[in-house]
Design an enzyme around this catalytic site. Structure first.
Site, PDB file in Angstrom:
ATOM      1  N   ASP A  74     -60.170  -9.600  65.596  1.00  0.00           N
ATOM      2  CA  ASP A  74     -58.917  -9.835  64.895  1.00  0.00           C
ATOM      3  C   ASP A  74     -58.145 -10.951  65.595  1.00  0.00           C
ATOM      4  O   ASP A  74     -56.989 -10.783  65.983  1.00  0.00           O
ATOM      5  CB  ASP A  74     -58.108  -8.533  64.813  1.00  0.00           C
ATOM      6  CG  ASP A  74     -57.081  -8.570  63.681  1.00  0.00           C
ATOM      7  OD1 ASP A  74     -57.141  -9.513  62.857  1.00  0.00           O
ATOM      8  OD2 ASP A  74     -56.231  -7.668  63.627  1.00  0.00           O
TER       9      ASP A  74
ATOM     10  N   VAL B 227     -43.261  -1.487  67.743  1.00  0.00           N
ATOM     11  CA  VAL B 227     -43.289  -1.850  69.158  1.00  0.00           C
ATOM     12  C   VAL B 227     -41.848  -1.883  69.668  1.00  0.00           C
ATOM     13  O   VAL B 227     -40.982  -2.493  69.039  1.00  0.00           O
ATOM     14  CB  VAL B 227     -43.941  -3.229  69.374  1.00  0.00           C
ATOM     15  CG1 VAL B 227     -43.986  -3.553  70.858  1.00  0.00           C
ATOM     16  CG2 VAL B 227     -45.340  -3.268  68.780  1.00  0.00           C
TER      17      VAL B 227
ATOM     18  N   GLY C 200     -45.775  -3.123  62.801  1.00  0.00           N
ATOM     19  CA  GLY C 200     -47.100  -3.467  62.297  1.00  0.00           C
ATOM     20  C   GLY C 200     -47.682  -2.294  61.549  1.00  0.00           C
ATOM     21  O   GLY C 200     -47.037  -1.237  61.445  1.00  0.00           O
ATOM     22  N   GLY C 201     -48.875  -2.473  61.011  1.00  0.00           N
ATOM     23  CA  GLY C 201     -49.517  -1.421  60.253  1.00  0.00           C
ATOM     24  C   GLY C 201     -49.715  -0.164  61.086  1.00  0.00           C
ATOM     25  O   GLY C 201     -49.657   0.952  60.598  1.00  0.00           O
TER      26      GLY C 201
ATOM     27  N   GLY D 108     -47.729   0.899  63.509  1.00  0.00           N
ATOM     28  CA  GLY D 108     -46.481   1.521  63.942  1.00  0.00           C
ATOM     29  C   GLY D 108     -45.525   0.488  64.501  1.00  0.00           C
ATOM     30  O   GLY D 108     -45.655  -0.713  64.202  1.00  0.00           O
TER      31      GLY D 108
END
Ligand SMILES: *[C@@H]1O[C@H](CO)[C@@H](O)[C@H](O)[C@H]1NC(C)=O
Ligand SMILES: *[C@@H]1O[C@H](CO)[C@@H](O)[C@H](O)[C@H]1NC(C)=O
Ligand SMILES: *[C@@H]1O[C@H](CO)[C@@H](O)[C@H](O)[C@H]1NC(C)=O
Ligand SMILES: *[C@@H]1O[C@H](CO)[C@@H](O)[C@H](O)[C@H]1NC(C)=O
Ligand SMILES: *[C@@H]1O[C@H](CO)[C@@H](O)[C@H](O)[C@H]1NC(C)=O
Ligand SMILES: *[C@@H]1O[C@H](CO)[C@@H](O)[C@H](O)[C@H]1NC(C)=O
Ligand SMILES: *[C@@H]1O[C@H](CO)[C@@H](O)[C@H](O)[C@H]1NC(C)=O
Ligand SMILES: *[C@@H]1O[C@H](CO)[C@@H](O)[C@H](O)[C@H]1NC(C)=O
Ligand SMILES: *[C@@H]1O[C@H](CO)[C@@H](O)[C@H](O)[C@H]1NC(C)=O
Ligand SMILES: *[C@@H]1O[C@H](CO)[C@@H](O)[C@H](O)[C@H]1NC(C)=O
Length: 836
Positions: free
Chosen positions: A634, A524, A519-520, A522
Site C-alpha cells: 500500500d 489517529v 482512516g478506514g 479508525g
C-alpha cells in the site's frame, strides 16, 4: 563541469567488473598479509559472510595443527542468522584442543562466534566448556544452553588482547564439572588493531577522579558498544575493525530525550588525537540530547542502564561531538556526567573538549562494578548550570563499555554464564551491509536498468573497496588489539505494552480535540507519554476482523523491522476489545499534505528528492532486509510520513506480506491496496510481487513531481489518471509542462531526465520491465547528485576525473583544493551509506 554518464558498452562493463574484482582480491591479500584471520570452524574450503569477507575452513588450516574434534553441521538454520558462514558449521571437542595463530605481537580483537543448537549427535545441553589463552581465562564453564534459553540465536564474544609472543594460542576445554560435556566454536576472527585504549586522560571514578593509567598489556572484553541517538552500525560500516555498534534505545531509562543528526551543511572531522579508527564517523553524526525544554531538563537525568558482571573494573568511553548549529561556542551546553551515581565529570563542555563544532572527541572513565552476579551500571547526564550556560542541556554521541581483566591466578575476564548480551539492533540493519552492496552491482548488470546506474554502482563499490583497503593499511601499519559481546533476541522486547488507562489518560479518553487523522481503520490521536515524548496513537475500529488482522500484522512487522526510514512503533495496547498502536509522532504529517490541496508551503525540489530517496530506502530495506523480503502493498503518499526534520518514514504495514525470496516469484492473493497506485498486473493476474510496490512507488514519484492527485475525475478523460497522463506526456516529450510550477525552475535538466526515466520504468505495465527497489534507489541518488552538482558546480569543477562523483549529502570537500584525509573519509563513508 557537469558529470557525464555515457552508457557503457558491455565489454567495458565487463572490464570494469574484472578490475573491481582484482581490487577486491588485492584488498583481501592486503588484509591477509596484515594478520586478519577468519576461521570457519568445522568447515573445509572457503565461504563468504554477510559483509563480503571470505572465511577459511579450519579443516587443513595452518592454524589448526593436528586438528582433533569433529566437524559438524548445525541441525537447523535460524532465520535471524546474518549469514550461514560461520554459524552453520562447528568444531566439536570432547577433550582439550588448542588452535595456534601465528600473529605479530601487539593488540588485536579476538571474536568468538557461537551458534548453540544441536550438532549431529551432540545435544547442546552438554556444551559446557572454557576458553583460555596461556595467561588468561576468556570464558569459564560456558553453558551454551543458557544462551539458547535467553532466546538469542547466536552470540559473538569480542575480546581485545595484547599478544607479546608471536602467537595466540586458544584452548577449548570441555568442563570437568559435568560428565559428557564438550566444547564447540563456530568461528574465530582476529583483527589486529593499534592501541585504542590508552587515552591522554583517563579518570578513575570513585577515587576523587584520580588519573588512571591504562596498562597496555591489559585484556578487555567488550560489553556494550552503542551508537547513541542513531541506528545500529554494521560491522561493514565500522572504520576498519569490524566492530558493530548497537542502537542505544533498549538501554535508556526514564526520559529518552531527543535524537538528532548533524546539521546538513556540517562536515565532521577527526582530529590528531581522535583518529578515524577510534569510531566510525557515523557514530559522531547522530546524538541524543535532553530536549528543548530547559525546565524539564532540570528535572531528570538522561540515563542509560547497562548490565555488567560484578567484580570487575570497567573502562567507559563516551564519544562526543557537537553536530548542530548553534552549538559552536564555549558555555552553551555544559553538563554533569554521572557513572553509577558518582560524578565522573562536571562542567563538561563538548566544544572545550573537542575544540569546535563537528570535531570528534571522547573521554574515558574507569569504575569498579561492586556487588555480585549481574549488576546494572548507569551512565547519566544532567545540565550543569554553575557557569550559567546558554542552554540547559546535555549530549552524547556514542558509548562503549569494556570489562578489564582481573589480575590473579589465573588472570580472568570470565564473568557470568551466560555472558552478557547486547540487545537486538545491531543486525536488524543488515541492508546497509557490504554483502548487499556487492550483490547490488551484480544484480544491476543483469537487470533492466541502463548503463548509468550500473556505472555508478560500480564506482560506488570501487570507492567502498578502496576505502576499506586504505583504512586497513592505515591501521595495520601499527599492528596492535581489544573485544564485545553481542546477541540477538528473536522476541520483541523493544516494544512497550500500554494499559488502556494510560492511553485514555493521554488522549483525555479519546477526545476529538486530539484527533490528527482519520482512516478506514479508525482514528489517529496525538498524545504525550512519560510527560515528554510526543506520540501518535492509532485506534482501530474494534468490530472488524480485518482490523484485527492488520493490527497483528503491523505489530509483528514493526517489531521485526526497524529502520531509519520506517515509522517506529513505540508500543501497543490490546485490552477490552481495543486495539491501539503507539508510534513516534511525525511532526510534518504525510508527504501528500506537502504536495497539493494544502496550506503548507511548497517543498523545494531537492527536499522532495530526499524524501523520495528516504522512502525508497525504507522500501528497499523491506524488500531485502528480511530473510524473506516483505511486500508493503500500500505504497502511496499518505503512507510516507515526515518527521520534524522532514525525514521520510514509510508507514502502515497492515497489508504487508512476506514474499518468497526470489525476486520474480510471486504470491497470489486477494487484491488490496489503493486505487490509482495499484499494479495493473497484480490487478489482472492477482500476482503480487515486490514489483507491485515498485509500481506504486513510481506513481508516488510522478505525484511528487507534478503535485496533483493520482486520480482526478474532474479532469478530461486522458488526464484522469496521473500515471497514464504522465506517460503520454513523456512520449510526446512534454512531461516538463505538467511539472509542479512551483519547483519547475529548480530542477536541473540532468536530474529531471534521470528522475522521469526511473519513474517511467517503475510504472511499466509488465512487472518484469520494472527495476528493483535497489535500482530505483541508486537512480534517485544519482538524480540528487545531478541536482546537487548544479548548486555545487564550482566544487565539482576541480575534479580531475571526468567521472567524478560528488557525495550524496553535505560532507563535501571544501572548496580549497587540499582536502584533508578526514574529510575524504567522511565523503567516502557517505558514499558507502548515504543518508536520505
Ligand atoms: C594474492 O596472494 C596470492 C598468494 O599469496 C597470489 O597468488 C595472488 O596472485 C594474490 N592476488 C592478488 C590479486 O594480488
Ligand atoms: C555438512 O554439510 C555439508 C554440505 O551440506 C556436507 O558436505 C558435509 O558432509 C556435512 N558434514 C557432516 C559432518 O555431516
Ligand atoms: C546449563 O544450563 C541449562 C539451562 O539453564 C541447565 O539446565 C543445565 O543444567 C546447565 N548445565 C550445567 C552443566 O550447569
Ligand atoms: C584442559 O584445559 C583445562 C583448562 O585449560 C585444564 O584445567 C585441564 O587440566 C586440561 N585438561 C587436560 C586433560 O589437559
Ligand atoms: C562422572 O561419572 C563418574 C562415574 O560415572 C562419577 O563418579 C562422577 O561423579 C561423575 N562426575 C560428575 C561431575 O557428574
Ligand atoms: C603490548 O604490550 C607491550 C608490552 O608487553 C607494550 O610494549 C605494547 O605497547 C603493547 N601494545 C599495545 C598496542 O598496547
Ligand atoms: C551552516 O548553516 C548554518 C545555519 O543553519 C549557518 O549558520 C552556518 O554558517 C553554515 N555553515 C557553513 C559552513 O555553511
Ligand atoms: C543509583 O541510584 C539509584 C536511585 O537512587 C539506585 O536505584 C541505584 O541502585 C544506584 N546505583 C548504584 C550503582 O549505586
Ligand atoms: C541525577 O543523578 C545524580 C547521580 O545519581 C543524582 O544525584 C541526581 O539527584 C539525579 N538528578 C535527578 C534530577 O534525578
Ligand atoms: C537492571 O535494570 C533493569 C531495568 O533497567 C531491571 O529490570 C533489572 O532488574 C536490574 N538488574 C539489577 C541486577 O538490578
Amino acid at each position: 563541469m557537469t558529470m557525464a554518464f555515457p552508457t557503457l558498452p558491455v565489454t567495458l562493463a565487463c572490464l570494469t567488473l574484472l578490475a573491481l574484482l582484482l581490487i577486491a582480491m588485492a584488498a583481501d591479500n592486503d588484509s591477509m598479509a596484515s594478520g586478519l584471520v577468519l576461521l570457519n570452524c568445522g568447515a573445509s574450503g572457503q565461504g563468504g559472510d554477510d559483509i563480503g569477507r571470505t572465511w577459511d575452513g579450519d579443516t587443513g588450516s595452518k592454524f589448526a595443527p593436528l586438528l582433533e574434534g569433529v566437524a559438524a553441521n548445525a541441525s537447523h538454520e535460524d532465520p535471524s542468522l546474518p549469514s550461514r558462514v560461520p554459524y552453520m558449521t562447528a568444531r566439536i571437542f570432547t577433550s582439550n584442543y588448542t588452535y595456534s595463530f601465528p600473529v605479530s605481537a601487539g593488540r588485536m580483537f579476538l571474536r568468538l562466534y557461537f551458534y548453540p543448537v544441536a550438532y549431529g549427535n551432540y545435544a547442546f545441553s552438554n556444551a559446557f566448556f572454557g576458553v583460555t589463552t596461556p595467561d588468561l581465562v576468556l570464558l569459564n564453564d560456558f553453558n551454551a544452553s543458557q544462551i539458547a534459553e535467553a532466546s538469542s540465536a547466536y552470540l559473538v564474544c569480542e575480546f581485545s588482547v595484547n599478544v607479546s609472543s608471536g602467537s595466540l594460542d586458544l584452548t577449548f576445554a570441555p568442563s570437568a564439572h559435568q560428565n559428557g560435556s564438550y566444547a564447540f566454536v563456530n568461528g574465530i576472527e582476529i583483527v589486529p588493531t593499534p592501541d585504542i585504549f590508552t587515552a591522554a586522560d583517563t579518570r578513575y571514578v570513585g577515587d576523587n577522579l584520580s588519573p588512571f593509567s591504562f596498562d597496555t598489556e591489559t585484556s578487555l572484553q567488550t560489553m556494550h558498544r552503542l551508537n547513541i541517538g542513531g541506528e545500529a552500525i554494521s560491522r561493514f560500516d565500522d572504520s576498519g575493525f569490524y566492530r558493530s555498534w548497537a542502537s542505544d534505545l533498549p538501554y535508556l531509562s526514564g526520559g529518552s530525550g531527543v535524537t538528532f543528526s548533524r546539521d546538513f551543511n556540517l562536515t565532521i572531522r577527526y582530529t590528531p588525537t581522535v583518529l578515524d579508527y577510534i569510531a566510525p564517523i557515523d557514530v559522531y553524526k547522530t546524538a541524543r540530547s535532553m530536549g528543548p525544554n530547559a525546565q524539564d531538563n532540570g528535572k531528570y537525568n538522561l540515563t542509560w542502564i547497562l548490565p555488567v558482571d560484578a567484580g570487575f573494573s570497567y573502562l567507559l568511553r563516551l564519544h562526543f561531538c557537537e553536530i548542530k548549529y548553534p552549538f559552536t561556542k564555549v558555555n552553551q551546553r555544559v553538563f554533569f556526567i554521572y557513572i553509577n551515581n558518582q560524578t565522573a565529570a562536571q562542567q563538561m563542555d563538548v566544544i572545550v573538549l573537542s575544540g569546535g563544532i563537528g570535531r570528534a572527541s571522547y573521554t574515558d572513565y574507569v569504575i569498579m562494578a561492586v556487588g555480585s552476579g549481574q549488576v546494572n551500571m548507569s551512565v547519566a547526564l544532567h545540565p550543569d548550570l554553575s557557569s550559567k550556560p546558554e542552554y540547559s542541556d546535555a549530549i552524547l554521541n556514542g558509548l562503549e563499555v569494556f570489562k578489564l581483566q582481573s589480575y590473579g591466578s589465573p588472570n580472568s575476564l570470565a564473568g557470568l554464564n551466560p555472558p552478557l548480551l547486547q540487545k537486538p539492533g545491531a543486525d536488524l540493519n543488515r541492508q546497509s551491509s557490504g554483502a548487499r552492496k556487492f550483490k547490488g552491482y551484480i544484480v544491476a548488470i543483469g537487470g533492466t536498468t541502463g548503463g548509468i546506474s550500473f556505472m555508478v554502482i560500480v564506482l560506488f563499490s570501487a570507492i567502498v573497496i578502496c576505502r576499506r583497503k586504505k583504512v586497513a593499511k592505515n591501521f595495520f601499519k601499527t599492528d596492535h588489539g581489544h573485544h564485545p559481546t553481542e546477541r540477538k533476541k528473536s522476541t520483541c522486547d523493544l516494544v512497550r505494552h500500554f494499559s488502556l488507562a494510560e492511553i485514555q489518560l493521554v488522549t483525555k479518553d479519546f477526545d476529538e480535540a486530539f484527533i490528527i487523522g482519520r482512516g478506514g481503520f479508525g482514528n489517529v490521536y496525538s498524545g504525550e507519554i512519560d510527560g515528554r515524548t510526543k506520540v501518535a496513537i492509532k485506534r482501530f475500529n474494534h468490530k472488524s476482523q480485518q482490523g484485527f488482522h492488520e493490527f497483528q500484522t503491523e505489530i509483528e512487522m514493526l517489531c521485526n523491522f526497524r529502520h531509519r526510514h520506517l515509522v517506529s512503533l513505540i508500543g501497543y495496547c490490546e485490552e477490552k476489545n481495543e486495539m491501539i498502536l503507539v508510534y513516534d509522532y511525525m511532526a510534518h504529517g504525510t508527504l501528500r499534505e506537502h504536495l497539493y490541496n494544502t496550506r503548507n508551503p511548497a517543498l523545494p525540489w531537492q527536499q522532495r528528492l530526499e524524501i523520495c530517496i528516504g522512502a525508497a530506502r525504507g522500501l528497499h530495506y523491506l524488500h531485502t532486509g528480511a530473510e524473506q523480503g516483505i511486500i508493503h502493498r500500500d505504497v502511496k503518499t499518505t503512507n510516507i510520513l515526515l518527521d520534524d526534520r522532514l525525514m521520510a518514514k514509510v508507514s502502515d504495514f497492515g497489508l504487508s506480506k512476506a514474499s518468497p525470496d526470489i525476486d520474480n516469484s510471486h504470491m497470489s492473493t486477494v487484491v488490496k491496496g489503493t486505487f490509482g497506485y495499484l499494479d495493473p498486473e497484480y490487478f489482472r493476474l492477482q500476482r503480487l510481487t515486490k514489483k507491485s510496490d515498485v509500481y506504486s512507488f513510481g506513481v508516488v514519484l510522478f505525484e511528487t513531481l507534478c503535485a496533483r492527485p493520482v486520480i482526478n475525475t474532474k479532469l478530461p478523460e486522458e488526464q484522469v489518471s496521473l500515471r497514464d497522463w504522465a506517460l503520454s506526456c513523456r512520449k510526446e516529450g512534454v512531461l516538463k509542462e505538467i511539472v509542479d510550477p512551483r519547483v519547475k525552475e529548480e530542477i536541473t535538466p540532468e536530474c529531471f531526465r534521470i528522475f522521469a526515466e526511473i519513474a517511467e520504468k517503475c510504472v511499466a505495465d509488465r512487472s518484469i520491465d520494472r527495476p528493483s527497489m535497489g535500482d530505483v534507489l541508486w537512480n534517485l541518488e544519482v538524480a540528487l547528485q545531478l541536482q546537487d552538482s548544479a548548486s555545487y558546480n564550482s566544487r565539482c569543477a576541480e575534479g580531475a576525473s571526468s567521472l567524478q562523483i560528488t557525495p550524496v549529502d553535505s560532507d563535501r570537500p571544501s572548496t580549497n583544493s587540499t582536502i584533508s584525509v578526514a574529510a575524504q573519509e567522511a565523503i567516502f563513508s557517505d558514499i558507502a551509506h548515504p543518508e536520505g
